[in-house]
Motif scaffolding. Sequence first.
Motif, short mmCIF file in Angstrom:
data_model
loop_
_atom_site.label_atom_id
_atom_site.label_comp_id
_atom_site.label_asym_id
_atom_site.label_seq_id
_atom_site.Cartn_x
_atom_site.Cartn_y
_atom_site.Cartn_z
N SER A 1 0.84 -1.21 0.00
CA SER A 1 0.00 0.00 0.00
C SER A 1 0.86 1.25 0.00
O SER A 1 0.56 2.23 -0.70
CB SER A 1 -0.93 -0.01 1.22
OG SER A 1 -0.18 0.06 2.43
N MET B 1 -7.36 5.39 -0.05
CA MET B 1 -7.93 4.11 -0.47
C MET B 1 -6.89 3.00 -0.41
O MET B 1 -7.19 1.87 0.03
CB MET B 1 -8.49 4.23 -1.89
CG MET B 1 -9.71 5.13 -2.01
SD MET B 1 -10.25 5.33 -3.73
CE MET B 1 -10.61 3.63 -4.16
N VAL C 1 -6.10 1.72 3.03
CA VAL C 1 -7.22 1.03 3.67
C VAL C 1 -7.50 -0.32 3.00
O VAL C 1 -7.58 -1.35 3.67
CB VAL C 1 -8.48 1.91 3.65
CG1 VAL C 1 -9.70 1.12 4.11
CG2 VAL C 1 -8.28 3.14 4.53
N TYR C 2 -7.63 -0.31 1.65
CA TYR C 2 -8.16 -1.52 1.02
C TYR C 2 -7.14 -2.65 0.95
O TYR C 2 -7.53 -3.83 0.94
CB TYR C 2 -8.73 -1.19 -0.36
CG TYR C 2 -7.78 -1.39 -1.52
CD1 TYR C 2 -7.78 -2.58 -2.23
CD2 TYR C 2 -6.91 -0.38 -1.92
CE1 TYR C 2 -6.94 -2.77 -3.31
CE2 TYR C 2 -6.07 -0.56 -2.99
CZ TYR C 2 -6.09 -1.75 -3.68
OH TYR C 2 -5.24 -1.93 -4.75
N MET C 3 -5.85 -2.35 0.90
CA MET C 3 -4.87 -3.43 0.86
C MET C 3 -4.85 -4.23 2.17
O MET C 3 -4.99 -5.47 2.14
CB MET C 3 -3.48 -2.86 0.55
CG MET C 3 -3.25 -2.54 -0.91
SD MET C 3 -3.29 -4.01 -1.96
CE MET C 3 -1.93 -4.95 -1.33
N VAL D 1 -7.21 -4.35 4.41
CA VAL D 1 -8.55 -4.93 4.60
C VAL D 1 -8.70 -6.19 3.75
O VAL D 1 -9.29 -7.20 4.20
CB VAL D 1 -9.62 -3.88 4.25
CG1 VAL D 1 -11.00 -4.54 4.13
CG2 VAL D 1 -9.66 -2.78 5.30
N THR D 2 -8.19 -6.17 2.54
CA THR D 2 -8.25 -7.36 1.69
C THR D 2 -7.54 -8.54 2.33
O THR D 2 -8.03 -9.68 2.33
CB THR D 2 -7.64 -7.06 0.31
OG1 THR D 2 -8.34 -5.98 -0.30
CG2 THR D 2 -7.70 -8.28 -0.59
N THR E 1 -4.15 -10.85 -1.82
CA THR E 1 -3.20 -9.76 -1.62
C THR E 1 -2.43 -9.47 -2.90
O THR E 1 -2.26 -8.31 -3.30
CB THR E 1 -2.22 -10.10 -0.48
OG1 THR E 1 -2.96 -10.40 0.71
CG2 THR E 1 -1.28 -8.95 -0.22
N ALA F 1 -4.98 -7.85 -5.51
CA ALA F 1 -5.37 -6.46 -5.22
C ALA F 1 -4.22 -5.48 -5.47
O ALA F 1 -4.40 -4.43 -6.10
CB ALA F 1 -5.84 -6.35 -3.76
N SER G 1 -3.83 -2.68 -8.91
CA SER G 1 -3.66 -1.24 -8.70
C SER G 1 -2.37 -0.73 -9.32
O SER G 1 -2.36 0.29 -10.03
CB SER G 1 -3.69 -0.94 -7.20
OG SER G 1 -4.90 -1.37 -6.62
#
Length: 432
Positions: free
Chosen positions: A113, A154, A157-159, A161-162, A177, A180, A184
Motif C-alpha cells: 500500500s 484508499m 485502507v483496502y490493501m 482490509v483485503t 493480496t 489487489a 492497482s
Amino acid sequence: MCVSPPTYLTWAILSTLTGIFLLFHLWKFDRFKCLRWNNGPYSGAFKRVMTYTYLITIPLLMVYSIGMTIISYKMGYIALPGVGLMPLPVEFWPESYHRMFFPLNLVFAFAWSFEIITHLEELCFWLFLVHAGSVQQDWFRSFYFKIWSVGSIMAIVYMPVTTIVTRSNPIKNVAATFLAGSLSDLLLNVNNLTVLYKFPSFLRELKSEGVDISTIVRLTTFHELNHIRVLFRFLFTVPLLILGIDGITALKINTNMFASEFLAFLGGVGCMVSAGLTLVVFFPRSVTTEVKAKEITREKSLQHNASFRSSLRSEKDSYFGPTSPPPVVKGMCAELTRDSEPSFIKASTLADPEAQLKPVAFETFAPNRRLDSGATVEGGVRVIGLTEGNLARHNFQSTNVHPFVHNFTSPIDLMHGDSYQGIASYARRYKH
C-alpha cells in the motif's frame, strides 16, 4: 498457493541488498538529514508523508521476506500424489508457525500500500507538471493532488482490509493480496506510459522557453530512469497478477514448480529494482557538487596545515635564530664626543614635525555580503550573481513554464529553493 523456500530466499536477499543501498545512498545524499522530522524550512506535511511512506516500504519488505524465508525452510517440502514435491502447505504447519503467517502477509500488504502511494504520487505529479503550462496553477490545489490524496487513503485502507478479510484461507489470503496490489499497480503503470509519451515534447518546450540547462539535464535523467522503472514495475506486477488470479481461480499454474518460482522470482526482481530507482529519483545525488565540496574541504585543509607549519617555523626562527639589530632611523644617529660623553641629539636631525602630525591614509575594505534579492556586495560594489535563485526568478518573469520546473530536484521536494508561493510573492513585489 505455496511459494517455495528458494523464492522467499531470493526476495530476502534482494530486499536486504536494497536496504543496504538505501542506507548507503541516504548517507551519501545528506548524512541521513532527510530522515529528520524538521528537515529544513520546507519540510511540510506532504514531503514528510512521501519520505516516510517510501522509506518504510523497504524495511517492511525485508521483514516479510526474511520471516517467510526462515519459516519456509523450517517447514520444508512434501511429496503429494500426482503432483510431486511441493512446499509444505500452510494448513500443515505447526500452530506456532501458522500464527505467524497472517501477520507477515499483513506486513506485506502495508508495504505494498505504501508502494502504491509512492507510484500514485509520481504519476500525478508528472501529469501535473506536463500539463501545467500556466504559472498560476498550484500543485496543492490541483486536481492531480486531490486524486493522489483520495487514492492514497484508499490504498492504505483496502490493501490491509483485503488481507484481513481473506485470512481464514491461507491460499486465498496470499492470492487476494497479490491480486489487489498488482491490479492497482498495473493500472498506475499503464497510465505512466502516457507520461513517457508526452515527456519528450515537454522537454522540447522547456528548451524553447529558455529553461536553464541544469534543469533540462535533471529532467532528462529522470525521464530515462522512468523508462527503466516502468519496465521493472511491469516485471513486478504482471507475474504477481498471474499468480494472484491462479490462486483465486485455481488455474493450476501454482502447481507447476518452475512456473510459480519463475513468476515469483521476476516479481521480486521487479519490485526491488524499481524501489532502488525510486530512491535515486526521490533523493537525487549531485556528484558534481559532492566532488566540488570535497575539493574545497581538501584545499581548506591544506591551506590550514600550511599556515600552521609556517607559524611554527616563524616561532622557531624567532627563538633560535640570530637577532638582528634594530633598524637605524635616518637622521636620528647620536654623535659621541671625544671624551666619550653622549651629546644631545640635534634638533636639525629630527624629521619634520609637521609631517609627523599629518594623518596616515589607511585603505579600508567593505565586507562581502549577500542581499535578500540574491545579489552580492563585494568590496562595496553591488554584483548581480547568476545564482540558481536569480535564474529561476528571471525565468519566472520571462517564460510561461511552471515555477516547479525551475530549480527542479525531485518529485517530492516541491518546496526546494524558491517555492511557488515565494516566486509569486517576488513577482508581486517586482511589479510594484
